[in-house]
Design a protein around this motif. Structure first.
Motif: not given
Lengths: 83, 405
Positions: B261-285
């Motif tokens: 579907t169109p929504s699924a296409a948008a999801e497939i191409v993008t990382p999730d900002v929640i995951v990105l925040s988690e990555d930053v938190r992890l890098a900080r740790a």
């Protein structure tokens, strides 16, 4: 390790900041660095992480629309009113 | 003759039921009639309260009664209209009560669709043979789609859905919409132009080609050969999100990635900002942990240095020398002690030997030593002892005087 030109965090895109953050963490984890260098890396990493967080918090999707003009230029479209 | 026939002697008489069953069995065992598409014009369409759909298919020469049971009929988007050219799929059998053969239909579609489907299959086979669908042609999607191109209708629900997902998941992106009609005669050329314009002027990291659901005619533009070739020629990888999950178009096959579907296409191409925040938190740790580790290493090195320093100081050296001296003294003493013992043992042995070979032991055995009284020489010859010579005799326990005769 060659000294790179260190960019001010405000000039970094999220991608740049995060990549440098990862690299910084990697260096700090891997290298048996002189204490002073380790501390400098740590401080740089802190700044980069803060920059990433800041960008994530304020990020707003930019939306543009291609005009049908022959030049093929782009112009910004405000989508808020369509929601 | 007539009489014989009358009494049925040549063959048994069948009941109507028997005969009808035989006819039904005949039809039921004809595989061609059990899985068949029939085209014709719909007429006498009726749909009573039961929900079943009854109609007759006609052409110039013949007609065919059709029935579609409620579950199948309920799936039809629109029942056939009077006089509409349709294609019906089903199996032929006999309705025994009425003595009628009829088509038990399960699918029905407007007549044009069959043709479209044929064209679809032909184009698909052709492009597949050209290698346009080959897995090795598929480009990987960017990990970081900073610029996203969007090809769709500016007024469609698909645009709204995609923007909604992108805003939620990846607001760091810059999205450029290349608007185009996505259905109707102008759609194929519009989609091709949009793809080309994005690649030429925007250089996006990825392009989303999306459209909401619709009938097969609505999606026709995405089965267009020109559109397929424009997707294949796109510099940026293309993700398709066309119609519903069950719709597959040629564009889906050519795209580098197909989303349902169109929504699924948008999801497939993008990382999730929640995951990105988690990555930053992890890098900080990890950063903090790595520094702690560095500090620990340096502290160890410091402790070790301190220890070495203490060992190397003058005081430590004097202490060391003193100890070495003590060691030597002890060793010397030990060595001397051993020498004395050795010698003592040797002396003891000698004394014993001396005793063994000395005169005392001999005297004890009964021998005597005779000496001249004058001069004290030991008498070894009888010539020394002339008569009247005074002698001294020594035995084990002492001496006594004697005189030679």
């Amino acid at each position: 390790m060659a000294k790179r030109a260190v960019k001010a965090p405000a000039d970094l895109t999220y991608e740049q900041a995060f990549q440098e953050l990862e690299a910084t963490v990697g260096q700090l984890e891997a290298g048996n660095l002189p204490l002073e260098e380790a501390l400098a890396l740590f401080e740089r990493g802190q700044v980069l992480a803060a920059r990433c967080t800041e960008l994530l918090e304020v990020a707003e999707l930019k939306l543009q629309q291609l005009t049908s003009a022959a030049g093929g230029g782009t112009r910004a479209v405000d989508l808020e009113e369509e929601d | 003759m007539a009489q014989l026939t009358l009494f049925g002697l040549t063959s048994p008489v069948l009941s109507v039921s028997d005969l009808t069953r035989r006819v039904r069995e005949l039809l039921d065992t004809d595989y061609r009639l059990q899985d068949v598409w029939v085209s014709g014009e719909a007429s006498n369409v009726s749909r009573p309260a039961s929900g079943h759909l009854y109609f007759t298919l006609k052409d110039a020469q013949a007609s065919l009664r059709c029935v579609m049971w409620r579950p199948d009929a309920a799936r039809l988007l629109t029942p056939p209209r009077e006089g509409e050219a349709v294609e019906v799929h089903g199996r032929v059998s006999v309705y025994e009560t009425a003595g009628q053969y009829q088509l038990y239909a399960d699918t029905l579609r407007p007549a044009g669709e069959g043709l479209l489907f044929q064209q679809f299959l032909r184009l698909k086979a052709q492009l597949e043979a050209e290698g346009l669908f080959a897995p090795e042609r598929k480009r990987p999607l960017p990990a970081w789609p900073a610029r996203i191109g969007l090809v769709t209708s500016p007024s469609g629900a698909a645009l709204r859905d995609v923007i909604h997902v992108l805003r939620r998941r990846f607001p760091l992106a810059e999205v450029t919409l290349a608007p185009t009609p996505v259905q109707g005669d102008e759609a194929p050329a519009g989609i091709v132009a949009a793809l080309q314009a994005l690649n030429r002027h925007v250089h996006p990291d990825v392009i989303l080609l999306v459209r909401g659901g619709g009938s097969i005619e609505d999606l026709a533009a995405f089965n267009d050969e020109g559109v397929a070739r424009a997707i294949a020629a796109s510099k940026a990888p293309v993700v398709s999100g066309i119609g519903h999950e069950t719709d597959f178009t040629i564009a889906d096959f050519v795209a580098d990635r197909r989303a349902p579907t169109p929504s699924a296409a948008a999801e497939i191409v993008t990382p999730d900002v929640i995951v990105l925040s988690e990555d930053v938190r992890l890098a900080r740790a990890r950063l903090a942990e790595a520094l702690t580790e560095r500090l620990r290493t340096h502290r160890w090195a410091l402790d070790e240095g301190r220890l070495k320093l203490r060992l190397a100081s003058p005081r430590a050296q004097v202490a060391g020398a003193r100890q070495r001296l003590d060691d030597l003294g002890a060793r010397a003493q030990a060595a001397i002690g051993a020498g004395v013992r050795l010698r003592r043992a040797a002396v003891g042995g000698l004394a014993q030997t001396l005793r063994a070979v000395g005169p005392a032991a001999v005297l004890e055995r009964g021998y005597a030593v005779v000496r001249l009284k004058d001069g004290g020489q030991v008498v070894r010859s009888r010539l020394q002892a002339q008569p009247g010579t005074t002698l001294e005799v020594r035995v084990a326990d002492g001496t006594f005087p004697a005189r030679a005769e």
